[in-house]
Design a protein around this motif. Structure first.
Motif, PDB file in Angstrom:
ATOM      1  N   SER A 263     -71.361 -18.444 -40.243  1.00 39.61           N
ATOM      2  CA  SER A 263     -70.603 -17.339 -40.818  1.00 39.61           C
ATOM      3  C   SER A 263     -69.760 -17.853 -41.970  1.00 39.61           C
ATOM      4  O   SER A 263     -69.919 -17.461 -43.112  1.00 39.61           O
ATOM      5  CB  SER A 263     -69.738 -16.667 -39.757  1.00 39.61           C
ATOM      6  OG  SER A 263     -70.559 -15.856 -38.940  1.00 39.61           O
ATOM      7  N   MET A 264     -68.835 -18.770 -41.658  1.00 36.84           N
ATOM      8  CA  MET A 264     -68.073 -19.417 -42.728  1.00 36.84           C
ATOM      9  C   MET A 264     -68.150 -20.937 -42.614  1.00 36.84           C
ATOM     10  O   MET A 264     -67.818 -21.650 -43.551  1.00 36.84           O
ATOM     11  CB  MET A 264     -66.622 -18.939 -42.720  1.00 36.84           C
ATOM     12  CG  MET A 264     -66.525 -17.443 -43.017  1.00 36.84           C
ATOM     13  SD  MET A 264     -64.847 -16.823 -43.031  1.00 36.84           S
ATOM     14  CE  MET A 264     -64.323 -17.340 -44.656  1.00 36.84           C
ATOM     15  N   GLY A 265     -68.527 -21.422 -41.434  1.00 41.52           N
ATOM     16  CA  GLY A 265     -68.732 -22.864 -41.273  1.00 41.52           C
ATOM     17  C   GLY A 265     -67.457 -23.662 -41.076  1.00 41.52           C
ATOM     18  O   GLY A 265     -67.435 -24.865 -41.274  1.00 41.52           O
ATOM     19  N   ARG A 266     -66.393 -22.970 -40.628  1.00 39.38           N
ATOM     20  CA  ARG A 266     -65.135 -23.700 -40.385  1.00 39.38           C
ATOM     21  C   ARG A 266     -64.980 -24.046 -38.906  1.00 39.38           C
ATOM     22  O   ARG A 266     -63.867 -24.089 -38.389  1.00 39.38           O
ATOM     23  CB  ARG A 266     -63.933 -22.867 -40.839  1.00 39.38           C
ATOM     24  CG  ARG A 266     -63.747 -22.850 -42.327  1.00 39.38           C
ATOM     25  CD  ARG A 266     -62.275 -22.652 -42.697  1.00 39.38           C
ATOM     26  NE  ARG A 266     -62.145 -22.656 -44.141  1.00 39.38           N
ATOM     27  CZ  ARG A 266     -62.174 -21.556 -44.874  1.00 39.38           C
ATOM     28  NH1 ARG A 266     -62.296 -20.378 -44.327  1.00 39.38           N
ATOM     29  NH2 ARG A 266     -62.055 -21.649 -46.182  1.00 39.38           N
TER      30      ARG A 266
ATOM     31  N   SER B   6     -64.148 -17.459 -39.525  1.00 41.74           N
ATOM     32  CA  SER B   6     -64.719 -16.115 -39.463  1.00 41.74           C
ATOM     33  C   SER B   6     -64.390 -15.450 -38.127  1.00 41.74           C
ATOM     34  O   SER B   6     -64.546 -16.058 -37.067  1.00 41.74           O
ATOM     35  CB  SER B   6     -66.238 -16.232 -39.621  1.00 41.74           C
ATOM     36  OG  SER B   6     -66.897 -15.148 -39.025  1.00 41.74           O
TER      37      SER B   6
ATOM     38  N   VAL C 101     -76.354 -12.749 -36.232  1.00 43.83           N
ATOM     39  CA  VAL C 101     -75.495 -11.573 -36.139  1.00 43.83           C
ATOM     40  C   VAL C 101     -74.986 -11.219 -37.538  1.00 43.83           C
ATOM     41  O   VAL C 101     -74.400 -12.060 -38.225  1.00 43.83           O
ATOM     42  CB  VAL C 101     -74.322 -11.831 -35.165  1.00 43.83           C
ATOM     43  CG1 VAL C 101     -73.429 -10.612 -35.075  1.00 43.83           C
ATOM     44  CG2 VAL C 101     -74.864 -12.209 -33.785  1.00 43.83           C
TER      45      VAL C 101
ATOM     46  N   ARG D 106     -79.447 -25.733 -30.976  1.00 43.81           N
ATOM     47  CA  ARG D 106     -78.067 -25.266 -30.828  1.00 43.81           C
ATOM     48  C   ARG D 106     -77.772 -24.997 -29.357  1.00 43.81           C
ATOM     49  O   ARG D 106     -78.574 -24.367 -28.658  1.00 43.81           O
ATOM     50  CB  ARG D 106     -77.854 -24.003 -31.665  1.00 43.81           C
ATOM     51  CG  ARG D 106     -76.514 -23.336 -31.402  1.00 43.81           C
ATOM     52  CD  ARG D 106     -76.065 -22.520 -32.595  1.00 43.81           C
ATOM     53  NE  ARG D 106     -75.083 -21.526 -32.222  1.00 43.81           N
ATOM     54  CZ  ARG D 106     -73.795 -21.777 -31.937  1.00 43.81           C
ATOM     55  NH1 ARG D 106     -73.351 -23.021 -31.966  1.00 43.81           N
ATOM     56  NH2 ARG D 106     -72.973 -20.798 -31.625  1.00 43.81           N
TER      57      ARG D 106
END
Ligand code: ADP
Length: 544
Positions: free
Chosen positions: A99-102, A172, A243, A529
């Protein structure tokens, strides 16, 4: 960390030749536009939290090149996500959505399979699609961060609404919920608070869950179940779909929030404290995730390098920590409780009185008057987070070590004094062996407790990374032997953790494999994953 500019060898996913890969990338560029499909051919840069990389794990535990993307794709809508998935099936190329990779401390943006094409959904799909102030719900795309949602609600003037935020607010909302991340208001269980998903399946079909499956329904975000089998869980901590939209319930403004801090003198107070916390938390007198932190965190959260207080090897001796504590608002102590009460003053007071009476049963317990705590102290950052205001103070920890990075060990147990002591004993032994500082925080969700251990290491040093890795692996095994399992783990430990959920001859893992093969026959979506491997990879030396 020094990231020297160098020529990087092109990475292609295993099993595909470079010319075929290049041709496939050109084909995807023709669907999405050249600027939205780029090769990862520049020197890797770790950046920092707000400018984090989407190419690799900035907090690498292995060499950064081990879990690295071959290319990045930036879809602009669900149809483009579908196009990418169909393309991946056609060419047998592994893709890895973020999503944002944080996802700091859990692998960041890195794919599990080297050379996967990372689909960075958040870059272009970053809209707050709806906020319903009457129902207290929202509908978001993957790129909506906690900061952005908070700002959006404020800019629309909805004073009656607030969000729940995790320790750091830059991630995210959707990605964090899928990972089953938590926050610190009464709405802290993000997965429990989600309502409705839109998902692109690994074979390209698009589905909406719950009431989203009914055309014309206006209850997608208010009734999460719909009719028939409930599928949402399949898309959390998994690789069964991408998603693209998620509904979320929002918290009505409680009419005030007031944070409090108690300290307790001895390490042996732990068991009694946990026994006191359990009934208070289950009955909701303690209304947000109960956080009992070890005093060393009070020092680490100042953001000073550890070398300013200790220059020796191994863990910083407790006497050194204690000398620092005496200069801080908490004074000399071992455990610190951070909590928040919600509601108008008279309601808060009712609950705070009970809490004060119960915590006061521990000899030497002290309530620290917030009026005596400086405005820049960690306490006020916790207060903001517990009040639904995104914050970044937690990053201060990273200064503890040079090239600071961290990884979390987060086993789940019952809320009992005996369990807390056992987990602490496991952690202590393994940290001592590894010669690293231990930062324990016991967090009580509602009926269970997580011990969150944040291992801070020097990612520029192979010795430091190896010590952290070894400590993690040993703790996962020790915990499992005692019936404690991780609620979430870093990319590199997901196989090991999945193997600990082994009841009835690994029945759960086998079910995951069957679902994976049925839903993703080409095995392209985020292989590996959470320990879920498609047939194409299974048993072929990929598991760690
Ligand atoms: P955040 O943006 O909150 O930092 P990430 O984007 O890093 O979260 O997401 C955490 C993990 O969850 C990712 O590594 C990925 O495996 C998975 N994930 C994130 N977003 C999606 C998504 N939209 N669909 C499927 N899986 C996702």
């Amino acid at each position: 960390k020094e990231t020297e500019p160098r020529v990087r060898l092109p990475v292609v996913p295993k099993g595909i030749t470079e010319p075929k890969f290049t041709a496939a990338i050109c084909e995807l560029q023709s669907h999405l536009g050249g600027e939205n499909v780029v090769l990862n051919d520049q020197p890797l840069s770790d950046g920092w939290y707000m400018e984090h990389p989407n190419t690799h794990d900035a907090f690498n535990l292995l060499d950064s090149e081990e879990t690295v993307a071959s290319a990045l794709a930036y879809p602009g809508d669900t149809a483009e996500v579908q196009a990418i998935v169909l393309w991946a099936n056609k060419h047998g190329i592994p893709i890895y959505p973020i999503s944002m990779g944080r996802n700091l401390g859990y692998g960041g943006a890195a794919p599990r399979v080297r050379g996967s094409v990372v689909i960075d959904l958040g870059r272009r799909m970053n809209k707050v699609l709806d906020i319903n102030a009457n129902d207290c719900t929202c509908l978001v795309e993957p790129g909506v961060s906690f900061y952005a949602l908070h700002e959006d609600i404020k800019s629309r003037g909805y004073d009656n609404l607030q969000i729940d935020v995790p320790d750091l607010g830059g991630g995210s909302v959707l990605g964090n919920a899928l990972e089953r991340g938590v926050g610190y208001t009464p709405y802290g269980d993000h997965w429990a608070m989600h309502a409705g998903l839109e998902v692109v399946l690994p074979t390209g079909e698009i589905v909406r869950t719950g009431m989203g499956a009914m055309p014309g329904a206006n209850t997608w975000q208010t009734f999460p179940y719909g009719f028939g089998p409930l599928h949402d869980g399949l898309f959390s901590q998994s690789n069964f779909g991408i998603v693209t939209k998620m509904g979320m319930t929002l918290m009505p403004n409680p009419g005030g929030s007031e944070s409090f801090m108690y300290t307790f003198p001895k390490e042996e107070d732990l068991a009694q404290l946990v026994e006191i916390i359990r009934p208070l938390r289950i009955s909701n007198i303690l209304e947000n995730v109960a956080q009992l932190k070890h005093c060393i965190q009070e020092v680490a959260s100042l953001g000073h390098p550890r070398s300013t207080i200790y220059q020796g090897d191994g863990a910083v001796p407790i006497e050194v920590i204690r000398r620092q504590l005496s200069m801080l608002p908490c004074g000399d102590c071992t455990w610190i409780y951070y909590g928040t009460a919600y509601g108008p003053k008279h309601i808060r007071e009712y609950k705070l009185d009970i809490i004060n009476r119960e915590f006061g049963k521990v000899p030497g317990a002290r309530h620290i008057d917030p009026a005596t705590i400086p405005v820049d102290h960690y306490f006020w950052a916790r207060h903001r987070v517990a009040s639904g205001i995104p914050d970044l103070h937690e990053l201060a920890w990273l200064n503890w070590m040079p090239n600071g990075a961290h990884v979390f060990f987060s086993p789940v147990s019952s809320i009992t004094g005996r369990d807390a002591e056992k987990l602490l004993q496991i952690a202590k032994q393994r940290h001592q062996e590894a010669g690293i500082d231990m930062f324990p925080a016991f967090c009580v969700g509602l009926r269970e407790m997580h011990l969150i251990l944040n291992i801070v290491y020097d990612r520029g040093s192979a010795t430091s990374r190896d010590a952290a890795t070894k400590c993690m692996r040993n703790m996962i095994d020790d915990a499992a032997k005692n019936g404690y399992g991780e609620y979430r783990t870093h990319l590199l430990f997901q196989d090991q953790v999945m193997k600990t959920y082994s009841w009835n001859d690994n029945a759960l893992e086998k079910l995951n494999s069957r679902l994976k093969d049925a839903l993703d026959p080409a095995g392209i979506l985020a292989p590996g994953r959470c320990g879920v491997w498609p047939a194409r990879y299974r048993g072929r030396g990929w598991e760690l």
